[in-house]
Scaffold this active site. Structure first.
Site, short mmCIF file in Angstrom:
data_model
loop_
_atom_site.label_atom_id
_atom_site.label_comp_id
_atom_site.label_asym_id
_atom_site.label_seq_id
_atom_site.Cartn_x
_atom_site.Cartn_y
_atom_site.Cartn_z
N HIS A 61 0.92 -1.26 -0.18
CA HIS A 61 0.11 0.15 0.39
C HIS A 61 0.94 1.13 0.01
CE1 HIS A 61 -3.75 -2.45 0.81
NE2 HIS A 61 -2.19 -3.63 1.82
N ASN A 93 -6.69 0.54 -2.18
CA ASN A 93 -7.22 1.46 -1.02
C ASN A 93 -6.54 3.08 -0.89
OD1 ASN A 93 -5.25 0.62 -0.24
ND2 ASN A 93 -6.20 0.09 1.73
N ASP A 299 2.70 -7.10 2.52
CA ASP A 299 1.51 -5.82 3.42
C ASP A 299 1.17 -4.82 2.97
OD1 ASP A 299 -1.17 -5.20 3.81
OD2 ASP A 299 -1.67 -6.50 5.02
O1 DOR Z 1 -3.93 -3.65 8.82
C1 DOR Z 1 -3.58 -2.97 7.39
N1 DOR Z 1 -3.61 -2.21 6.79
N2 DOR Z 1 -3.88 -4.08 6.59
C2 DOR Z 1 -4.41 -4.16 5.05
O2 DOR Z 1 -5.15 -4.93 4.81
C3 DOR Z 1 -4.67 -2.94 4.88
C4 DOR Z 1 -3.60 -1.74 5.72
C5 DOR Z 1 -3.45 -0.29 5.05
O3 DOR Z 1 -4.17 -0.10 3.81
O4 DOR Z 1 -3.80 0.27 5.89
#
Ligand code: DOR
Length: 454
Positions: A61, A93, A299
């Protein structure tokens, strides 16, 4: 174009680690058995070091556009280069969410402008964007948040999920945590005050129910499906069932942290899915060794330390990891928990095959010269202040790891070098990665003969 000869390295080939001389030409691997004195513009003496394919991280991300106070593509891609990650696949996202082809293409444009390493972007599913999901190209696949996480992407309704699995053709991947279980657990805790409650709210059951639901959808619709960030031993028990369709991944935080670490690390390890127990850590390692989980990805999901310092539950879930993931796994090689061959399989070869990425994941003639030279004997401590991620912290701050990247090449161009005299990272600011290309007709991880049964 420059010819580079990397001499005397121990090279991680697909089937063996062998001492070899690698010739790089026009951004590709031209020869894997070059003669000692092959003419080259640049000769690197890599005696004592190991040469690996660049890591392919299929779950990050990077927050651009819209959340760039946490992270952006130039910081994150420098962190990738330093960590030996030469290709990343980024989640939808962002703000706005990447849920249309137009937004996907503008993210590709941002990648072209700012990323030091190769890039790809998923398209996000909503309950209404099936036409966009059908038309999308230049993407590894469709991301569904079956459970909510950071942002407002969520597809929880069965009808909408059925349609996405039935009416689209791109591979699908999902965040699997069950919303109703999360809501019920939240209601059952009288007063939520401690970050440890995070693992009681997003518990093993929440992960298992959602993963089982996704596997059922994938199986009934015969749709290729990749389970992101498996966090429990129980999920790994059901992963081996539909081999030709299903792949899965584990993340460093679920392999290395468990609920006993909340006292020491607090909200720094608050993640979705939550971290679980020591038995779950072990279950994930077993599944990796046995091939029920094929991929390790990070992640990487940074928030600022200020945001993370808010009391739970105001504190957001997510942590940065791309610049330490390879070192964390090389450290396990050093301690005998896994082999270097396994690390290369989990972090380079398997993700390239799961997503049908052309020319990545292997050191072989004709493949892209995305390479990382590592020193398996070098010990260094992870320090917040040395992190390249814009958020400038790491949950592994203070940990000494043995085995670190020393040099990274993207498309044959050196993009990172660790300067051991000054103890600093050096980057070639003018290098840019290229858009990852996907050949989905290939059929994914299980399509290649060498994948079967491994
Ligand atoms: O803890 C998380 N944060 N898990 C995810 O899958 C998304 C992420 C985020 O975008 O902050």
């Amino acid at each position: 174009m420059t010819r580079t000869l990397i001499r005397h390295a121990h090279v991680a080939f697909p089937d063996a680690i062998q001492r070899a001389n690698i010739l790089v030409k026009d951004g590709r691997i031209a020869a894997v058995d070059a003669a000692e004195h092959t003419q080259a513009d640049e000769v690197i003496d890599a005696a004592g070091l190991h040469l690996l394919p660049g890591v392919v991280d299929d779950q990050v991300h990077f927050r651009e556009p819209g959340l760039t106070h946490k992270e952006d593509l130039s910081h994150a891609s420098r962190a990738c280069a330093k960590g030996g990650v030469t290709t990343f696949l980024e989640m939808p996202n962002t703000v706005p969410n990447a849920t249309t082809c137009e937004r996907l293409h503008s993210k590709l444009e941002l990648g072209k402008q700012h990323s030091l390493v190769n890039y790809g972007f998923y398209i996000g599913a909503t309950c209404e964007n099936i036409d966009e999901l059908r038309q999308a190209e230049r993407t590894p696949g469709i991301k569904i948040f079956i459970g909510s996480s950071t942002g407002d992407l969520l597809v929880d309704e069965q009808d909408a999920l059925e349609r996405i699995f039935a009416e689209t053709t791109l591979p699908i991947t999902a965040h699997c945590e069950d919303e109703s279980t999360i809501r019920r657990n939240t209601a059952s805790i009288a007063e939520i005050t401690s970050v440890a409650d995070h693992s009681r709210i997003r518990d093993q059951e929440a992960a298992l129910i959602a993963t089982r639901r996704s596997l059922d959808l994938a199986f009934r619709h015969q749709h290729r499906f990749h389970v992101l960030h498996v966090s429990t031993a129980a999920e790994t028990d059901i992963l081996g069932d539909h081999r030709n369709l299903i792949t899965a991944e584990a993340c460093p935080h679920h392999l290395f942290f468990n609920i006993n670490d909340y006292g020491r690390l607090g909200t720094r390890i608050q993640m979705n899915p939550s971290i679980k127990t020591a038995d779950d850590n072990q279950g994930l390692w077993d599944a990796l060794h046995q091939g029920r989980i094929q991929v390790i990805a990070t992640d990487h999901a940074p928030h600022t330390l200020e945001e993370k310092s808010q009391p739970y539950p105001q504190s957001p879930s997510g942590l940065p990891a791309v610049e330490n993931s390879l070192a964390l796994l090389l450290n396990e090689v050093h301690h005998g928990r896994c082999t270097l061959e396994e690390v290369v399989r989990w972090m380079c070869d398997a993700p390239a095959r799961v997503w049908d990425i052309i020319g990545k994941g292997r050191i072989a003639p004709g493949y892209d010269a995305d390479l990382v030279l590592v020193d398996l004997n070098c010990s260094r401590t992870v320090l917040d202040e040395q992190q390249e991620t814009k958020s400038r912290w790491s949950p592994w701050h203070g940990e000494e790891l043995t085995g670190w990247p020393t040099t990274t090449w993207v498309g044959g161009r050196q993009v990172f070098r660790w300067n051991s005299n000054t103890e600093t990272a050096e980057f070639a600011a003018d290098v840019r990665g290229t858009e990852a290309r996907f050949d989905h007709a290939r059929g994914g991880f299980w399509a290649t003969p060498e994948g079967i049964g491994t």
